[in-house]
Scaffold this motif. Structure first.
Motif, PDB file in Angstrom:
ATOM      1  N   GLU A 124       0.827  -1.210   0.000  1.00 53.71           N
ATOM      2  CA  GLU A 124       0.000   0.000   0.000  1.00 53.71           C
ATOM      3  C   GLU A 124       0.859   1.256   0.000  1.00 53.71           C
ATOM      4  O   GLU A 124       0.536   2.245  -0.658  1.00 53.71           O
ATOM      5  CB  GLU A 124      -0.939   0.008   1.201  1.00 53.71           C
ATOM      6  CG  GLU A 124      -1.925   1.172   1.172  1.00 53.71           C
ATOM      7  CD  GLU A 124      -3.046   1.023   2.165  1.00 53.71           C
ATOM      8  OE1 GLU A 124      -4.038   1.769   2.033  1.00 53.71           O
ATOM      9  OE2 GLU A 124      -2.945   0.175   3.078  1.00 53.71           O
ATOM     10  N   ASN A 125       1.965   1.230   0.728  1.00 51.22           N
ATOM     11  CA  ASN A 125       2.870   2.372   0.739  1.00 51.22           C
ATOM     12  C   ASN A 125       3.405   2.659  -0.658  1.00 51.22           C
ATOM     13  O   ASN A 125       3.460   3.810  -1.104  1.00 51.22           O
ATOM     14  CB  ASN A 125       4.018   2.109   1.714  1.00 51.22           C
ATOM     15  CG  ASN A 125       4.995   3.255   1.814  1.00 51.22           C
ATOM     16  OD1 ASN A 125       5.840   3.437   0.941  1.00 51.22           O
ATOM     17  ND2 ASN A 125       4.900   4.032   2.879  1.00 51.22           N
ATOM     18  N   ASP A 128       0.551   3.910  -2.997  1.00 49.62           N
ATOM     19  CA  ASP A 128       0.185   5.292  -2.687  1.00 49.62           C
ATOM     20  C   ASP A 128       1.202   6.273  -3.265  1.00 49.62           C
ATOM     21  O   ASP A 128       0.835   7.288  -3.865  1.00 49.62           O
ATOM     22  CB  ASP A 128       0.071   5.482  -1.172  1.00 49.62           C
ATOM     23  CG  ASP A 128      -0.426   6.862  -0.792  1.00 49.62           C
ATOM     24  OD1 ASP A 128      -1.567   7.203  -1.147  1.00 49.62           O
ATOM     25  OD2 ASP A 128       0.341   7.605  -0.164  1.00 49.62           O
ATOM     26  N   GLY A 129       2.489   5.970  -3.090  1.00 48.86           N
ATOM     27  CA  GLY A 129       3.523   6.842  -3.649  1.00 48.86           C
ATOM     28  C   GLY A 129       3.468   6.895  -5.163  1.00 48.86           C
ATOM     29  O   GLY A 129       3.666   7.952  -5.776  1.00 48.86           O
ATOM     30  N   TYR A 130       3.185   5.751  -5.774  1.00 55.07           N
ATOM     31  CA  TYR A 130       3.061   5.692  -7.240  1.00 55.07           C
ATOM     32  C   TYR A 130       1.866   6.516  -7.719  1.00 55.07           C
ATOM     33  O   TYR A 130       1.968   7.296  -8.664  1.00 55.07           O
ATOM     34  CB  TYR A 130       2.918   4.229  -7.658  1.00 55.07           C
ATOM     35  CG  TYR A 130       2.203   4.000  -8.963  1.00 55.07           C
ATOM     36  CD1 TYR A 130       2.742   4.417 -10.178  1.00 55.07           C
ATOM     37  CD2 TYR A 130       0.971   3.340  -8.985  1.00 55.07           C
ATOM     38  CE1 TYR A 130       2.077   4.189 -11.379  1.00 55.07           C
ATOM     39  CE2 TYR A 130       0.309   3.105 -10.183  1.00 55.07           C
ATOM     40  CZ  TYR A 130       0.859   3.536 -11.367  1.00 55.07           C
ATOM     41  OH  TYR A 130       0.199   3.325 -12.548  1.00 55.07           O
ATOM     42  N   LYS A 131       0.710   6.359  -7.053  1.00 51.38           N
ATOM     43  CA  LYS A 131      -0.498   7.044  -7.488  1.00 51.38           C
ATOM     44  C   LYS A 131      -0.385   8.552  -7.286  1.00 51.38           C
ATOM     45  O   LYS A 131      -0.889   9.344  -8.102  1.00 51.38           O
ATOM     46  CB  LYS A 131      -1.702   6.502  -6.715  1.00 51.38           C
ATOM     47  CG  LYS A 131      -3.002   6.570  -7.481  1.00 51.38           C
ATOM     48  CD  LYS A 131      -2.964   5.636  -8.686  1.00 51.38           C
ATOM     49  CE  LYS A 131      -4.296   5.591  -9.416  1.00 51.38           C
ATOM     50  NZ  LYS A 131      -4.260   4.672 -10.568  1.00 51.38           N
ATOM     51  N   ARG A 132       0.256   8.988  -6.211  1.00 50.35           N
ATOM     52  CA  ARG A 132       0.415  10.423  -5.951  1.00 50.35           C
ATOM     53  C   ARG A 132       1.539  11.048  -6.777  1.00 50.35           C
ATOM     54  O   ARG A 132       1.686  12.267  -6.801  1.00 50.35           O
ATOM     55  CB  ARG A 132       0.675  10.659  -4.454  1.00 50.35           C
ATOM     56  CG  ARG A 132      -0.542  10.414  -3.587  1.00 50.35           C
ATOM     57  CD  ARG A 132      -0.339  10.837  -2.158  1.00 50.35           C
ATOM     58  NE  ARG A 132       0.642  10.020  -1.467  1.00 50.35           N
ATOM     59  CZ  ARG A 132       1.828  10.447  -1.046  1.00 50.35           C
ATOM     60  NH1 ARG A 132       2.206  11.700  -1.271  1.00 50.35           N
ATOM     61  NH2 ARG A 132       2.661   9.652  -0.413  1.00 50.35           N
ATOM     62  N   GLY A 133       2.343  10.202  -7.415  1.00 48.83           N
ATOM     63  CA  GLY A 133       3.427  10.710  -8.238  1.00 48.83           C
ATOM     64  C   GLY A 133       4.680  11.073  -7.471  1.00 48.83           C
ATOM     65  O   GLY A 133       5.595  11.683  -8.022  1.00 48.83           O
ATOM     66  N   THR A 134       4.748  10.691  -6.200  1.00 53.62           N
ATOM     67  CA  THR A 134       5.927  11.012  -5.389  1.00 53.62           C
ATOM     68  C   THR A 134       6.996   9.934  -5.461  1.00 53.62           C
ATOM     69  O   THR A 134       8.136  10.162  -5.053  1.00 53.62           O
ATOM     70  CB  THR A 134       5.522  11.216  -3.919  1.00 53.62           C
ATOM     71  OG1 THR A 134       4.876  10.033  -3.430  1.00 53.62           O
ATOM     72  CG2 THR A 134       4.562  12.405  -3.791  1.00 53.62           C
ATOM     73  N   TYR A 156      -6.576   0.877  -6.562  1.00 54.52           N
ATOM     74  CA  TYR A 156      -5.511   1.692  -7.146  1.00 54.52           C
ATOM     75  C   TYR A 156      -5.432   1.528  -8.665  1.00 54.52           C
ATOM     76  O   TYR A 156      -4.570   2.127  -9.303  1.00 54.52           O
ATOM     77  CB  TYR A 156      -4.168   1.341  -6.520  1.00 54.52           C
ATOM     78  CG  TYR A 156      -3.916   2.022  -5.185  1.00 54.52           C
ATOM     79  CD1 TYR A 156      -3.487   3.342  -5.126  1.00 54.52           C
ATOM     80  CD2 TYR A 156      -4.128   1.345  -3.987  1.00 54.52           C
ATOM     81  CE1 TYR A 156      -3.264   3.968  -3.905  1.00 54.52           C
ATOM     82  CE2 TYR A 156      -3.905   1.959  -2.763  1.00 54.52           C
ATOM     83  CZ  TYR A 156      -3.470   3.274  -2.724  1.00 54.52           C
ATOM     84  OH  TYR A 156      -3.256   3.896  -1.520  1.00 54.52           O
ATOM     85  N   ASN A 284      10.358   1.592   0.675  1.00 57.23           N
ATOM     86  CA  ASN A 284      10.083   2.761  -0.156  1.00 57.23           C
ATOM     87  C   ASN A 284      11.383   3.462  -0.550  1.00 57.23           C
ATOM     88  O   ASN A 284      11.586   3.817  -1.711  1.00 57.23           O
ATOM     89  CB  ASN A 284       9.153   3.717   0.579  1.00 57.23           C
ATOM     90  CG  ASN A 284       8.708   4.891  -0.271  1.00 57.23           C
ATOM     91  OD1 ASN A 284       9.515   5.720  -0.692  1.00 57.23           O
ATOM     92  ND2 ASN A 284       7.410   5.001  -0.513  1.00 57.23           N
TER      93      ASN A 284
END
Length: 307
Positions: A124-125, A128-134, A156, A284
């Motif tokens: 999930e971490n 989330d980083g992939y989806k937010r672009g970070t 996702y 991450n």
């Protein structure tokens, strides 16, 4: 997880491929070689003559082996440059100094396959980083020996592949993983608490292209239930380790580690819960640094130019 294991050879071969577009404004160069005078000057002069400006540069000399490591991000001041032409122009310097080197398009996001079992905190971490672009990656598939994480992946909007495995079907299941990896033109695999021991064949096929998170501060407490092992030893620090996958169980070159203080009052279950937060952060970072080409191998160790 990874360990030497004799299984049938998988039938899929992974091809070396160039990643990114044929031209770019930014390149990342990383290399290692025997330390000697003039290396940095030669590299800087070459790229200056080609119209590049240095945006970021890191160097390190291993004083014990006299080996030199360097990573440089270069930006073209003259518009897009052909990556192949840049590689060709750099080849004489690489040969002169005996470099092991790679050059990448800095604007390309590596394509990643994630393997997971029944715990989703690391997955999930990363999602989330992939989806937010970070997180500078493109997650192209998630594979699992359980169906538990399918709803999370659907939320996702990432393709999920349920690949059950038994002792008798292990070679076929691993071949399916490699097929998914190859079909998606993936660059590397992340084991986000994938609780299966990889075969020798799969480790070799993905050599340098697979990252594992181990729920222990290696080299202590290898193998299964490391938090329970830590509890039995009464440790005051627990941690997590992200490392490259090799055919030896939890022995791959370490990319990142972190620890958290605990006490005699913590139960094994509490250690597991504390450890999950550390695992997600450590994995991450390792994925980010690998994707940004900040990790260079130094025999059984790594040089990591983090920032």
């Amino acid at each position: 997880m990874s360990k030497t294991q004799n299984t049938e050879s998988t039938k899929v071969e992974l091809e070396n491929k160039d990643t990114g577009s044929s031209s770019t404004h930014e390149v990342v160069l990383k290399f290692s070689c025997s330390d000697q005078p003039g290396i940095v000057a030669a590299v800087a002069n070459l790229f200056a003559l080609q119209g590049f400006n240095i945006r970021e540069s890191s160097q390190f000399e291993d004083v014990h082996t006299h080996k030199f490591f360097m990573r440089t991000v270069l930006e073209s001041c003259e518009g897009p440059k052909s990556i192949e032409q840049v590689k060709t122009s750099f080849e004489p310097i690489a040969q002169r100094y005996g470099m092991e080197w790679s050059l990448y398009d800095n604007q390309y996001k590596p394509r990643v396959v994630i393997a997971v079992s029944q715990w989703g905190h690391c997955l999930e971490n990363l999602l989330d980083g992939y989806k937010r672009g970070t997180l500078p990656i493109d997650i192209v598939a998630v594979v699992s020996n359980h169906a538990v994480m399918q709803p999370l992946c659907e939320w996702y909007q990432v393709p999920f592949h349920h690949l059950p495995v038994t002792k008798d079907t292990k070679s076929e299941q691993e071949a399916a993983i490699l097929n998914i990896f190859s079909d998606n033109n993936a660059d590397f695999l992340v084991l986000a608490r994938y609780m299966q021991i990889l075969s020798n064949d799969l480790c070799e096929a993905l050599s340098g292209k697979a990252i594992n998170i181990h729920h222990s501060f290696l080299p202590g407490f290898k193998g299964a239930k490391p938090y329970h092992q830590a509890y039995d030893r009464g440790v005051k620090l627990i941690g997590a380790t992200a490392h490259y996958v090799t055919s030896e169980l939890d022995e791959g070159p370490i990319i990142e580690q972190a620890v958290e203080r605990v006490s005699h009052a913590n139960t094994p279950e509490e250690l597991v819960e504390i450890g999950r937060d550390i695992e997600a952060v450590v994995l991450n970072r390792a994925v980010r640094w690998h994707a940004q080409h900040r990790v260079l191998l130094n025999e059984t160790k790594t040089v990591v130019f983090s920032r």
